[in-house]
Scaffold this active site. Sequence first.
Site, short mmCIF file in Angstrom:
data_model
loop_
_atom_site.label_atom_id
_atom_site.label_comp_id
_atom_site.label_asym_id
_atom_site.label_seq_id
_atom_site.Cartn_x
_atom_site.Cartn_y
_atom_site.Cartn_z
CE LYS A 38 -2.06 2.11 3.49
NZ LYS A 38 -1.93 3.54 3.13
CG LEU A 70 -0.83 0.01 6.48
CD1 LEU A 70 -0.19 -0.40 7.80
CD2 LEU A 70 -0.06 -0.58 5.31
CG ASP A 71 -3.20 4.16 10.71
OD1 ASP A 71 -4.32 3.66 10.88
OD2 ASP A 71 -2.37 4.32 11.63
CE1 TYR A 72 -5.41 9.00 2.05
CE2 TYR A 72 -4.57 10.69 3.55
CZ TYR A 72 -5.00 10.31 2.28
OH TYR A 72 -5.03 11.23 1.26
CB SER A 74 0.83 3.44 7.71
OG SER A 74 0.78 4.12 8.95
#
Length: 206
Positions: A38, A70-72, A74
């Site tokens: 990502k 998974l954070d925006y 990260s």
Amino acid sequence: MSCADFGRLHSVAGTVFWLVVCRRCAHYWKLVIILFNKPFRVLSQFTTESDKSVLAGFIDIPGVYCAGRLDYDSEGLLILTDDGNLQQRIANPKYGKRKSYWVQVEGEPGEGDLEKLRKGVRLKDGMTRPASVELMSAPDIWQREPPIRVRKSIPTSWLKLAISEGRNRQVRRMSAHIGYPVLRLIRHQVGEWELGNIPVGRYKVL
């Protein structure tokens, strides 16, 4: 699935995959498991009402969903699958799946700072479980777009950190708690699955 099924991990020629086997009829299914690298500033979902980038711009396989998030802001390994049971085993903290990260922080933490993370720190939502953490050299990875903002007067460091929980923005909060804000956060392993050499913005189907 209507059958009484259960899953087992298998490995052939170094490739890990998941088989679901019916106890009654002995039929089996090879589940879809996707490892996605990502990029920064991509939401861990396929749709949004905002103008933010989403998974649909990178993954065109129907019927798969994120196993954990998974954070925006990260980067790195995001696992997707078409099986709800496997999603739970990966995402639910009660199963204790180990998640490993490369973390770039502002400043130079010492052993005393890292020892706090190894013992657990108290955040607003309670004590964290002990983490595995050590200093590391900068990993050989892709350049982030846009790049991080570095202050010339303050050095940066890289940490190799692993946790077995999944609280909201946990790694960032843990690092900030000991006084070292996170500049860049990359997840490279979840349980048995590793990011490997998957290019940023690309995925691999197991």
